[in-house]
Design a protein around this motif. Structure first.
Motif, PDB file in Angstrom:
ATOM      1  N   THR A  48       2.651  -6.025   8.959  1.00  0.00           N
ATOM      2  CA  THR A  48       3.585  -6.004   7.826  1.00  0.00           C
ATOM      3  C   THR A  48       2.841  -6.009   6.499  1.00  0.00           C
ATOM      4  OG1 THR A  48       5.258  -7.183   9.130  1.00  0.00           O
ATOM      5  CG2 THR A  48       5.508  -7.218   6.730  1.00  0.00           C
ATOM      6  N   LYS A  51       1.195  -2.531   5.902  1.00  0.00           N
ATOM      7  CA  LYS A  51       2.154  -1.511   5.476  1.00  0.00           C
ATOM      8  C   LYS A  51       2.529  -1.697   3.997  1.00  0.00           C
ATOM      9  CE  LYS A  51       4.090  -0.841  10.100  1.00  0.00           C
ATOM     10  NZ  LYS A  51       5.234  -1.111  11.003  1.00  0.00           N
ATOM     11  N   LYS A  52       2.686  -2.948   3.589  1.00  0.00           N
ATOM     12  CA  LYS A  52       3.015  -3.237   2.188  1.00  0.00           C
ATOM     13  C   LYS A  52       1.862  -2.845   1.266  1.00  0.00           C
ATOM     14  CE  LYS A  52       4.512  -7.050  -0.820  1.00  0.00           C
ATOM     15  NZ  LYS A  52       3.407  -7.007  -1.806  1.00  0.00           N
ATOM     16  N   ARG A  53       0.634  -3.201   1.639  1.00  0.00           N
ATOM     17  CA  ARG A  53      -0.528  -2.860   0.808  1.00  0.00           C
ATOM     18  C   ARG A  53      -0.742  -1.353   0.759  1.00  0.00           C
ATOM     19  NH1 ARG A  53      -4.095  -7.118  -0.378  1.00  0.00           N
ATOM     20  NH2 ARG A  53      -5.160  -5.530  -1.624  1.00  0.00           N
ATOM     21  N   LEU A  54      -0.500  -0.675   1.878  1.00  0.00           N
ATOM     22  CA  LEU A  54      -0.673   0.781   1.921  1.00  0.00           C
ATOM     23  C   LEU A  54       0.373   1.474   1.060  1.00  0.00           C
ATOM     24  CD1 LEU A  54      -2.625   2.711   3.350  1.00  0.00           C
ATOM     25  CD2 LEU A  54      -0.940   2.948   5.181  1.00  0.00           C
ATOM     26  N   HIS A  55       1.578   0.920   1.022  1.00  0.00           N
ATOM     27  CA  HIS A  55       2.629   1.473   0.153  1.00  0.00           C
ATOM     28  C   HIS A  55       2.237   1.315  -1.311  1.00  0.00           C
ATOM     29  CE1 HIS A  55       6.624   2.582  -1.256  1.00  0.00           C
ATOM     30  NE2 HIS A  55       6.625   1.492  -2.006  1.00  0.00           N
ATOM     31  N   GLU A  56       1.630   0.187  -1.651  1.00  0.00           N
ATOM     32  CA  GLU A  56       1.218  -0.080  -3.031  1.00  0.00           C
ATOM     33  C   GLU A  56      -0.007   0.732  -3.430  1.00  0.00           C
ATOM     34  OE1 GLU A  56       2.692  -4.777  -3.034  1.00  0.00           O
ATOM     35  OE2 GLU A  56       0.585  -4.256  -2.726  1.00  0.00           O
ATOM     36  N   ASN A  57      -0.882   0.992  -2.459  1.00  0.00           N
ATOM     37  CA  ASN A  57      -2.115   1.715  -2.740  1.00  0.00           C
ATOM     38  C   ASN A  57      -2.427   2.658  -1.578  1.00  0.00           C
ATOM     39  OD1 ASN A  57      -4.647   2.661  -3.401  1.00  0.00           O
ATOM     40  ND2 ASN A  57      -5.602   0.651  -3.598  1.00  0.00           N
ATOM     41  N   PRO A  58      -1.904   3.903  -1.617  1.00  0.00           N
ATOM     42  CA  PRO A  58      -2.078   4.856  -0.502  1.00  0.00           C
ATOM     43  C   PRO A  58      -3.520   5.259  -0.243  1.00  0.00           C
ATOM     44  CG  PRO A  58      -0.280   5.534  -1.965  1.00  0.00           C
ATOM     45  CD  PRO A  58      -1.016   4.433  -2.665  1.00  0.00           C
TER      46      PRO A  58
END
Length: 302
Positions: A48, A51-58
């Motif tokens: 979780t 996924k949140k960090r990847l959404h913030e920084n692709p």
């Protein structure tokens, strides 16, 4: 050795006035040195968070990393001994940088008598890059970095297991003594690669890296870092000019560059606390290790 200074917990400072070269490093590799698996709900939390960090920084990438389980110095043959497993960047952000990281440490103490048992503890590498005119090079981290955005830091990153084992999933890596020498080689070559890729200095201008020490960063729950001293035959002006060409592979990781005299490096923590606060833990760690080295071997020989 465990010495807490600022946000830095020193776990090894070189015992040699010539620093620690690769011939004095021994590595024990074993899956037993990987992090322990958490209860299912907490393992799901790692996904979780990722996924949140990847959404913030692709731009983030989940690469496999080496994990430092422990380190000790063998006085009899004067070697630095490292117990190492493997981990990944997703697990690092989901454990060491988890909002529940302290709870994970408490659970590790309770179940394994080891506060780091459930943490990724990906082993970072960093360098005090020392120019021909006796200055230290630092970079301002961009907002595309996974941590310490906007802070001034030394060049650094991680050694890459894929350089030793190939680009295979972490679970398929076979850890045994047959690859120990190759892992030592990767630790030392990786910091040269980071300098080349971040600062745009060709490798032929860089001296052979030597270890100045190891520390754990208390701001991200004890992430370990191996710090090197790397000399450069270019002046600080030449280094800055090369950096400003902007053609280096990892130019996106930083936005600015500075050169600080080695004389000022030794006193900046006390004399300029505002600047010190602008430094990332990596920069603070390598400076503190250099100060220990300087006082132990340079001042001690005067």
């Amino acid at each position: 050795m465990n010495l807490l200074i600022d946000v830095v917990n020193i776990i090894f400072a070189t015992k040699s006035g010539h620093l620690t070269d690769k011939s004095k490093v021994k590595i024990s590799l074993d899956k037993l040195y990987n992090r322990q698996i958490l209860p299912s709900k907490q393992e799901e939390d790692i996904d979780t968070i990722w996924k949140k960090r990847l959404h913030e920084n692709p731009t983030l990438f989940n690469g496999t990393k080496f994990r430092l389980q422990s380190a000790h110095y063998n006085e009899s043959d004067m070697t630095l001994c490292l117990n190492m497993g493997v981990t990944c960047y997703k697990d690092f952000l989901g454990t060491n940088w988890s909002p529940d990281a302290l709870s994970l440490q408490s659970l590790g103490l309770e179940r394994h008598d080891d506060s780091q048992a459930y943490l990724s503890d990906a082993l970072g590498v960093g360098a005090m890059l020392r120019t021909a005119d006796d200055k230290m090079i630092i970079l301002e981290r961009s907002d595309q970095c996974g941590e310490d955005q906007g802070k001034w830091d030394r060049p650094g990153g991680h050694a890459e297991p894929k350089e030793v084992y190939g680009d295979i999933p972490m679970e398929m890596i076979e850890l045994n003594s047959s690859s120990s020498e190759a892992v030592v080689e990767e630790l030392f070559s990786s910091i040269i690669g980071e300098i080349v890729d971040e600062v745009n200095i060709p490798a032929q201008y860089l001296d052979e890296p030597k270890i100045i020490g190891l520390f754990r960063n208390t701001l991200n729950t004890g992430k370990p870092n191996m710090e090197f001293l790397v000399g450069c035959s270019l002046s600080s002006k030449e280094v800055i000019e090369r950096y400003q060409e902007g053609v280096q592979k990892e130019s996106f990781e930083s936005t600015n560059i500075r050169a600080i005299s080695m004389e000022d490096v030794l006193t900046i923590q006390q004399d300029d606390p505002e600047t010190w606060e602008s430094f990332a833990p990596g920069a603070r760690g390598v400076i503190i290790l250099y100060k220990i080295y300087h006082h132990r071997f340079t001042l001690g020989n005067k």
